[in-house]
Design an enzyme around this catalytic site. Structure first.
Site, PDB file in Angstrom:
ATOM      1  N   CYS A   1      27.234  56.679  37.609  1.00 11.63           N
ATOM      2  CA  CYS A   1      28.511  55.978  37.498  1.00 11.63           C
ATOM      3  C   CYS A   1      29.412  56.225  38.705  1.00 11.63           C
ATOM      4  CB  CYS A   1      29.231  56.390  36.221  1.00 11.63           C
ATOM      5  SG  CYS A   1      30.837  55.607  35.993  1.00 11.63           S
TER       6      CYS A   1
ATOM      7  N   TYR B   1      25.693  42.178  33.538  1.00  6.59           N
ATOM      8  CA  TYR B   1      26.910  42.800  34.054  1.00  6.59           C
ATOM      9  C   TYR B   1      26.786  43.118  35.544  1.00  6.59           C
ATOM     10  CZ  TYR B   1      28.540  43.844  29.254  1.00  6.59           C
ATOM     11  OH  TYR B   1      28.976  43.764  27.960  1.00  6.59           O
TER      12      TYR B   1
ATOM     13  N   SER C   1      26.003  40.043  38.006  1.00  8.19           N
ATOM     14  CA  SER C   1      27.132  39.115  38.159  1.00  8.19           C
ATOM     15  C   SER C   1      28.281  39.763  38.932  1.00  8.19           C
ATOM     16  CB  SER C   1      27.622  38.646  36.788  1.00  8.19           C
ATOM     17  OG  SER C   1      26.643  37.858  36.148  1.00  8.19           O
TER      18      SER C   1
ATOM     19  N   ARG D   1      18.102  48.607  32.583  1.00  5.31           N
ATOM     20  CA  ARG D   1      17.889  50.021  32.868  1.00  5.31           C
ATOM     21  C   ARG D   1      17.057  50.641  31.756  1.00  5.31           C
ATOM     22  NH1 ARG D   1      21.179  51.698  36.910  1.00  5.31           N
ATOM     23  NH2 ARG D   1      20.942  53.882  36.328  1.00  5.31           N
TER      24      ARG D   1
ATOM     25  N   HIS E   1      58.405  42.447  29.372  1.00  3.43           N
ATOM     26  CA  HIS E   1      58.389  41.138  30.031  1.00  3.43           C
ATOM     27  C   HIS E   1      58.898  41.289  31.460  1.00  3.43           C
ATOM     28  CE1 HIS E   1      58.962  36.808  30.588  1.00  3.43           C
ATOM     29  NE2 HIS E   1      60.159  37.114  31.094  1.00  3.43           N
TER      30      HIS E   1
END
Length: 470
Positions: free
Chosen positions: A47, A189, A192, A277, A449
């Site tokens: 990772c 995943y 792309s 994987r 906001h």
């Protein structure tokens, strides 16, 4: 045990220093255990070193390049044509991003007094393992408890051996230059995300996907937005394509694929294979323990991560469920708690999933179709980013937020986001789904906001029958 080899005794050992392993080690240490972690290659695992983190770095670089090339809509004109120095990009990715994070993880392990042992672990029995070094020397350890977190590796398919210009995702992240032509086999995943990153960096990309659609884990209206963006970038997406073989020469690689039996060839600078994987549970002596494996090589565990061997736990990509780092984080904490006598359990309702395409995609819980298949009567409330002030000011109006709630009680059972900031927005919905909240809880929560997060409140209002801005 090797004859003549003195076995060192340890309290808790962890095999693998990836997201699941290092988090498990730290949590176990925090709970008072003396911990030893064994790692054969990367602190931080796939990772941090060659996966989630470096891929996001390249994605960010691609976005910056595109912004520099075209900001006319904001009134920014006469910009000198930007030039990409990819060596600098790669250097930044490797040293200012990856090294910083992996160095931080190693520092945290040392801070918690976790012993780091370098080498490859092989099981001898339910309480013994041997760590082998690259020089063929080794050390045997006897442990009271063990957490296995060995992760996964890319699948290699026939005709596409990882060598030279045929690369896996690791090789794809470390290309020496941006290819003029890039073939990506697999539109999930990883495929792309990296296809989009390299397209933004200047490559012409062809995606070969074996199923009828890329990103099969996301709903069709979400995937359509990604396909539209790919089309704008000149990315070619070929579905129902079976990759047959590859041939390399000095100038590149020729990829042959078939659609409906008709073969076609593409010549590219590189071919990246991202078709899935497989768990790293083979060739580590698991057969000498009571640990049970499935036909796919996954380790069978209970809700605490405990295997059939009472004192051995397993987490992350090597157990059932999505192969996601954040799932491994959670499982590591649960296993460490269980070893420490805590009443922990992997009892989450759903794990969020994110894909860093353009636009970003995120989902948690059930889709409307999945909920109905499960026998629930639900409504899907959808709010477009085109109606959000912050999205308009960012000029990022493509996409939507969808909330799936039960019709009678308004319980939130799922949510899907396609649009700007989806990767961050999904966290609020993960809390809602896993906490059994209802639409009113979100509708009555004041959202600041102008922010992208207001789409959540807007969809919740709609679910209650009181839409404001739609």
């Amino acid at each position: 045990m090797v004859v003549g080899d003195f076995a060192e005794e340890r309290d808790t050992m962890v095999i693998g220093a990836g997201p699941g392993g290092y988090v498990a080690a730290i949590r176990a240490a925090e709970l008072g255990q003396k911990v030893t972690i064994v790692e054969k290659e990367y602190i931080g695992g796939v990772c941090l070193n060659v996966g989630c983190i470096p891929s996001k770095a390249l994605i960010s670089a691609g976005h910056r390049l595109q912004e520099a090339k075209d900001s006319k809509i904001f009134g920014i004109k006469n910009i000198q044509d930007p030039v990409l120095d990819f060596k600098v990009t790669q250097n930044w990715k490797d040293h200012q991003v990856v090294d910083r994070l992996t160095g931080g993880v190693e520092m945290l392990l040392k801070k918690h007094k976790v012993e780091i042992v370098r080498g490859e672990a092989y099981m001898h029995d339910n309480h013994t393992l041997r760590v082998m070094n690259g020089d063929h020397t080794g050390q045997t350890y006897k442990f009271k408890h063990l957490i296995i977190a060995t992760g996964s590796r890319p699948v290699e398919i026939p005709g596409f051996k990882f060598k030279g210009r045929v690369v896996d995702s690791t090789g794809g992240l470390n290309l020496p230059e941006v290819p003029k032509e890039l073939v990506v086999i697999g539109g999930g995943y990883i495929g792309s995300e990296l296809a989009g990153a390299y397209a933004n960096l200047g490559a012409h990309v062809t995606i070969l996907e074996g199923t009828p659609s890329i990103l099969p884990n996301f709903e069709k209206d979400m995937v359509k937005l990604v396909l539209n963006n790919f089309k704008k970038k000149g990315v070619t997406v070929i579905t129902n394509a079976m990759a047959k073989n590859s041939e390399q020469d000095d100038g590149g690689v020729t990829v042959t694929y078939a659609v409906d039996g008709k073969e076609t060839s593409i010549h590219a600078d590189y071919c990246m294979v991202t078709v899935g994987r497989r768990p790293n549970t083979d060739d580590m002596g698991m057969e000498y323990t009571d640990v049970k494996l499935t036909d796919r090589g996954l380790i069978e565990v209970d809700q605490q991560g405990r295997t059939a061997a009472e004192d051995i736990f397993a987490i992350g990509d090597i157990v059932a469920g999505p192969a996601l780092a954040h799932k491994a984080f959670a499982e590591g904490k649960v296993a460490a708690g269980a070893i420490s006598g805590k009443k922990t359990a992997n009892d989450y309702v759903s794990v969020p999933a994110v894909c860093f395409t353009d636009p970003e995609l995120a989902t948690v819980g059930m889709t409307k179709a999945e909920a109905e298949k499960a026998g629930l009567t639900v409504i899907a409330s959808k709010f477009p980013f085109a109606g959000n002030g912050r999205a308009i000011s960012l000029n990022s109006m493509d996409g939507f937020f969808r909330l799936v709630t039960t019709k009678d009680e308004g319980t939130i059972v799922g949510a899907q986001i396609a649009g700007p900031g989806a990767s961050d927005l999904i966290s609020e919905l993960s809390v809602a789904v896993n906490g059994g909240m209802n639409a009113e809880d979100l509708a009555l929560t004041i959202h600041p906001h102008p922010t992208l997060g207001e789409v959540v409140q807007e969809a919740a209002d709609e679910a209650m029958g009181f839409p404001t801005h739609i």
